[in-house]
Design a protein around this motif. Structure first.
Motif, mmCIF file in Angstrom:
data_model
loop_
_atom_site.group_PDB
_atom_site.id
_atom_site.type_symbol
_atom_site.label_atom_id
_atom_site.label_comp_id
_atom_site.label_asym_id
_atom_site.label_seq_id
_atom_site.Cartn_x
_atom_site.Cartn_y
_atom_site.Cartn_z
ATOM 1 N N HIS A 114 0.822 -1.217 0.000
ATOM 2 C CA HIS A 114 0.000 0.000 0.000
ATOM 3 C C HIS A 114 0.854 1.265 0.000
ATOM 4 N N VAL A 115 2.048 1.194 0.591
ATOM 5 C CA VAL A 115 2.939 2.353 0.593
ATOM 6 C C VAL A 115 3.553 2.554 -0.791
ATOM 7 N N LEU A 116 4.056 1.478 -1.399
ATOM 8 C CA LEU A 116 4.681 1.585 -2.711
ATOM 9 C C LEU A 116 3.657 1.948 -3.778
ATOM 10 N N ASN A 117 2.468 1.379 -3.701
ATOM 11 C CA ASN A 117 1.406 1.758 -4.638
ATOM 12 C C ASN A 117 1.006 3.214 -4.442
ATOM 13 N N GLY A 118 0.936 3.647 -3.182
ATOM 14 C CA GLY A 118 0.584 5.035 -2.912
ATOM 15 C C GLY A 118 1.599 6.004 -3.487
ATOM 16 N N LEU A 119 2.873 5.698 -3.327
ATOM 17 C CA LEU A 119 3.925 6.535 -3.906
ATOM 18 C C LEU A 119 3.828 6.572 -5.429
ATOM 19 N N ALA A 120 3.666 5.399 -6.029
ATOM 20 C CA ALA A 120 3.581 5.325 -7.483
ATOM 21 C C ALA A 120 2.392 6.137 -7.991
ATOM 22 N N GLU A 121 1.274 6.038 -7.302
ATOM 23 C CA GLU A 121 0.060 6.744 -7.723
ATOM 24 C C GLU A 121 0.240 8.258 -7.649
ATOM 25 N N GLN A 122 0.774 8.738 -6.533
ATOM 26 C CA GLN A 122 0.954 10.180 -6.360
ATOM 27 C C GLN A 122 1.942 10.746 -7.380
ATOM 28 N N LEU A 123 3.045 10.052 -7.598
ATOM 29 C CA LEU A 123 4.080 10.557 -8.487
ATOM 30 C C LEU A 123 3.646 10.526 -9.948
ATOM 31 N N TRP A 124 3.012 9.435 -10.352
ATOM 32 C CA TRP A 124 2.552 9.349 -11.748
ATOM 33 C C TRP A 124 1.477 10.400 -12.025
ATOM 34 N N HIS A 125 0.565 10.562 -11.082
ATOM 35 C CA HIS A 125 -0.495 11.559 -11.245
ATOM 36 C C HIS A 125 0.091 12.965 -11.350
ATOM 37 N N GLN A 126 1.067 13.269 -10.490
ATOM 38 C CA GLN A 126 1.700 14.593 -10.515
ATOM 39 C C GLN A 126 2.328 14.866 -11.868
ATOM 40 N N ASP A 127 3.019 13.890 -12.428
ATOM 41 C CA ASP A 127 3.662 14.077 -13.722
ATOM 42 C C ASP A 127 2.639 14.325 -14.826
ATOM 43 N N GLN A 128 1.524 13.621 -14.787
ATOM 44 C CA GLN A 128 0.501 13.807 -15.815
ATOM 45 C C GLN A 128 -0.160 15.174 -15.703
ATOM 46 N N VAL A 129 -0.405 15.625 -14.488
ATOM 47 C CA VAL A 129 -0.999 16.948 -14.293
ATOM 48 C C VAL A 129 -0.070 18.031 -14.823
ATOM 49 N N VAL A 130 1.215 17.921 -14.496
ATOM 50 C CA VAL A 130 2.189 18.912 -14.934
ATOM 51 C C VAL A 130 2.284 18.943 -16.456
ATOM 52 N N ALA A 131 2.170 17.792 -17.083
ATOM 53 C CA ALA A 131 2.239 17.719 -18.539
ATOM 54 C C ALA A 131 0.949 18.188 -19.198
ATOM 55 N N GLY A 132 -0.060 18.561 -18.385
ATOM 56 C CA GLY A 132 -1.320 19.062 -18.926
ATOM 57 C C GLY A 132 -2.257 17.986 -19.412
ATOM 58 N N LEU A 133 -2.031 16.758 -18.981
ATOM 59 C CA LEU A 133 -2.845 15.638 -19.455
ATOM 60 C C LEU A 133 -3.999 15.316 -18.519
ATOM 61 N N LEU A 134 -3.974 15.877 -17.324
ATOM 62 C CA LEU A 134 -5.061 15.706 -16.357
ATOM 63 C C LEU A 134 -5.303 17.051 -15.676
ATOM 64 N N PRO A 135 -6.547 17.289 -15.224
ATOM 65 C CA PRO A 135 -6.804 18.511 -14.437
ATOM 66 C C PRO A 135 -6.107 18.431 -13.092
ATOM 67 N N SER A 136 -5.889 19.589 -12.464
ATOM 68 C CA SER A 136 -5.191 19.616 -11.190
ATOM 69 C C SER A 136 -5.991 18.979 -10.076
ATOM 70 N N SER A 137 -7.323 18.966 -10.188
ATOM 71 C CA SER A 137 -8.166 18.308 -9.194
ATOM 72 C C SER A 137 -8.497 16.918 -9.667
ATOM 73 N N PRO A 138 -8.426 15.900 -8.790
ATOM 74 C CA PRO A 138 -8.658 14.532 -9.221
ATOM 75 C C PRO A 138 -10.107 14.319 -9.607
#
Length: 318
Positions: free
Chosen positions: A289-313
């Motif tokens: 759950h910790v490793l999945n949580g890290l992966a989820e937060q980091l991947w989501h952050q990268d997609q938001v920064v690249a403009g591929l997702l809105p800033s709010s989930p």
């Protein structure tokens, strides 16, 4: 002075393409650009919420995604997931990886690797070194010894992306530094923060002071590091019956800071039949759950920064 909102681009062996009719972006392969944005924050004063002047908000900031909206949570327990996990195990034991090593996969398996640097922060004795040891499948120290310098540990973790149904190998490089060393040597904290992608802030359920120190930790470490993913982890959760941190305070903290808060146990890992060797598969189940949580937060952050997702989930598990 408040930290400005700037974007610092970095590249990784990942890429993005349109997801079709849903209009979502999905990773495919190529280049991914990450960035730096400012997280909202506050400060706790007798458990009332006050803003801190050094932590400012940015209109493009990435809020934490809904759990399970980015990474398939229980994929590691499936037949496919166990096949990928085999590359970080050796005869039911966890493999140790040096800074230049990586898992060996069959030639027929094409998989991208996402690299992230993570700085682990917290008061002395909260279990920073023990947490990293558990995540890496290593023996947890029985007696506390202050980390004398900077210790780096590499952990590989395969995870399946929900949007693309694709597997990515996450490479986490954990940086752990003793509190005394941070105070004695001015260059230690900047070195740990440099090019960091995430900060893990630890407190102990058996140490009230470590929990009350979290706002100070966030201010000292994260105020001048915009765009870095921030997560909070409570250690020694197995001693929750003797906790100094009640649930109402955790709820108030989550509402004030809007940060993911995970809990980990500090009990020794389960053993194989010989009674000495750590059971690698059982250990993975304890910290997935910790490793999945890290992966989820980091991947989501990268997609938001690249403009591929809105800033709010807006993603919710399908």
């Amino acid at each position: 002075m408040a930290a400005p909102c700037t974007c610092a681009w970095r590249t990784a062996r990942l890429g993005l393409a349109d997801a079709g009719s849903a209009g979502r972006a999905r990773p495919q392969g190529g280049l991914l650009k990450g960035s730096s944005l400012v997280q909202p924050a506050g400060s706790l004063e007798v458990w009332s919420i006050l803003p801190h002047p050094n932590l400012t908000a940015c209109s493009a900031m990435a809020r934490p995604p809904v759990h399970g909206s980015v990474i398939v949570p229980d994929w590691h327990e499936t037949v496919e997931g166990k096949e990928y996990l085999a590359c970080i195990l050796r005869k039911s034991r966890r493999r140790e990886f040096g800074l230049l090593e990586r898992p060996v996969l069959p030639p027929s398996v094409a998989i991208d690797t996402a690299n992230y640097k993570i700085f682990v922060s917290g008061k002395s004795g909260v279990g920073k070194t023990a947490l990293v040891a558990k995540l890496a499948g290593l023996e947890v120290p029985v007696v506390h010894h202050e980390t004398t310098g900077i210790q780096t540990t590499v952990v590989f973790w395969p995870a399946k992306l929900r949007a693309s149904d694709r597997v990515v190998m996450f490479r986490f490089e954990f940086w752990d530094c003793g509190e005394a060393a941070l105070k004695k040597f001015d260059h230690m904290l900047p070195a740990c923060k440099e090019n960091a992608d995430a900060f893990l802030f630890l407190f102990s359920f058996t140490d009230r002071a470590s929990f009350e120190d979290l706002p100070g930790q966030l201010t000292r470490v994260a105020s001048e590091a915009p765009g870095v993913v921030k997560m909070v982890i409570g250690s020694k959760f197995d001693q929750y019956m003797h906790t100094d941190v009640p649930e109402r305070d955790l709820t108030a903290f989550r509402q004030a800071w809007e940060l993911p808060l995970l809990r980990v146990k500090s009990v020794p890992g389960r053993r194989l039949a010989d009674g000495r060797t750590l059971d690698g598969r059982a250990g993975l189940a304890d910290i997935a759950h910790v490793l999945n949580g890290l992966a989820e937060q980091l991947w989501h952050q990268d997609q938001v920064v690249a403009g591929l997702l809105p800033s709010s989930p807006e993603n919710t598990p399908g």
